[in-house]
Design a protein around this motif. Sequence first.
Motif, PDB file in Angstrom:
ATOM      1  N   GLN A  44      90.726  65.147  69.818  1.00 22.40           N
ATOM      2  CA  GLN A  44      92.189  65.176  69.760  1.00 22.40           C
ATOM      3  C   GLN A  44      92.820  63.852  70.192  1.00 22.40           C
ATOM      4  N   VAL A  45      93.811  63.438  69.398  1.00 25.22           N
ATOM      5  CA  VAL A  45      94.633  62.273  69.724  1.00 25.22           C
ATOM      6  C   VAL A  45      96.083  62.739  69.733  1.00 25.22           C
ATOM      7  N   LEU A  46      96.802  62.414  70.804  1.00 27.65           N
ATOM      8  CA  LEU A  46      98.199  62.801  70.939  1.00 27.65           C
ATOM      9  C   LEU A  46      99.105  61.597  70.692  1.00 27.65           C
ATOM     10  N   ALA A  47     100.273  61.869  70.116  1.00 29.03           N
ATOM     11  CA  ALA A  47     101.275  60.826  69.906  1.00 29.03           C
ATOM     12  C   ALA A  47     102.635  61.374  70.294  1.00 29.03           C
ATOM     13  N   ASP A  48     103.506  60.490  70.759  1.00 32.08           N
ATOM     14  CA  ASP A  48     104.843  60.872  71.227  1.00 32.08           C
ATOM     15  C   ASP A  48     105.898  60.320  70.267  1.00 32.08           C
ATOM     16  N   PRO A  49     106.380  61.126  69.309  1.00 37.17           N
ATOM     17  CA  PRO A  49     107.393  60.641  68.372  1.00 37.17           C
ATOM     18  C   PRO A  49     108.685  60.200  69.043  1.00 37.17           C
ATOM     19  N   ASP A 108     108.952  58.472  71.571  1.00 37.27           N
ATOM     20  CA  ASP A 108     108.696  57.084  71.962  1.00 37.27           C
ATOM     21  C   ASP A 108     108.188  56.285  70.762  1.00 37.27           C
ATOM     22  N   GLY A 109     108.689  56.618  69.580  1.00 34.09           N
ATOM     23  CA  GLY A 109     108.319  55.878  68.383  1.00 34.09           C
ATOM     24  C   GLY A 109     106.922  56.154  67.875  1.00 34.09           C
ATOM     25  N   GLY A 110     106.273  57.205  68.390  1.00 34.45           N
ATOM     26  CA  GLY A 110     104.928  57.533  67.945  1.00 34.45           C
ATOM     27  C   GLY A 110     103.839  56.905  68.780  1.00 34.45           C
ATOM     28  N   ARG A 111     104.163  56.480  69.988  1.00 34.64           N
ATOM     29  CA  ARG A 111     103.157  55.858  70.856  1.00 34.64           C
ATOM     30  C   ARG A 111     101.961  56.794  71.037  1.00 34.64           C
ATOM     31  N   VAL A 112     100.775  56.251  70.833  1.00 33.97           N
ATOM     32  CA  VAL A 112      99.552  57.023  71.019  1.00 33.97           C
ATOM     33  C   VAL A 112      99.312  57.182  72.519  1.00 33.97           C
TER      34      VAL A 112
END
Length: 283
Positions: free
Chosen positions: A151-156, A158-162
């Motif tokens: 699993q890889v998480l991203a924060d949309p 924050d602009g999609g920061r991984v």
Amino acid sequence: MRPPYPPPPDRSAELRRRFAEEARSERPDLSALCLLVGAEADGTLDEAGLDAAQVELDRLAGHLPFRPGGPRSWAVSLRELLGDRCGFRGAPADYQRLESSLLHEVLRRRRGLPILLSVVWMEVARRAGAPVYGVALPGHFVVGFGPPDEQVLADPFDGGRVLTGGDAELMVAGATGASLQPSMLGPAEPLEVVLRILNNIRAWAAARPERSEVSLWAVELSLLLPSHPARLRYERAQLLVQRGDFVAGAAELDAYAEVVVAVDEAAAARVRQQAHAARSMLN
């Protein structure tokens, strides 16, 4: 927000029929449900506008590379497209705007709450074939890519920061004071996402008593979902009374009392007293 123009009653009834039908389908369409929420909030969003929003999601998906690689490659590709090139992200001020919870407005403004930006990420990525899903961390919605062991998480927002594992732990600790649990990283089902969006809308309206009509339609859409908290019926009854519909509000209070009497007779008695008080306002 731009001046809201709620849809006329006939249009609202049709939107709610479609919302309920989609919510009860075998595979509820997240973007369709979110756009129907938007149409209930904004009477200017007609059928052409609903179609245009879906076309925009398709268009964005067409700019993603073909099968860029594993989960991290997908996350990076979405960040480069939606965050870097298109400018989708959030800011603290977005929490004060109703349109931050409406998908068609988020697509137009490229600003929104974490959960709506995550819907954009998910719907664009899904159309491109990515292994994507929402992750409802306490206090902050993000997106996940790949199976649990990769699993890889991203924060949309924050602009999609991984995100790293430490980032997610800090988010949970900041929101709850507790530690990150593996169960928090599971995929959120579409109807869970929609209910959370409607909860956000209700919270926005609750802070603005003059916008009780927003609270009411958000509650009524929530009640159309196959699974919802029973207490929403009580909230709807209170809103009806607050808005001067004492007969309907009292009837709803009595109906809620019948639901809770089996588990809490004292609470049911209090609700019945509230129903009586609502009817007395007619005199």
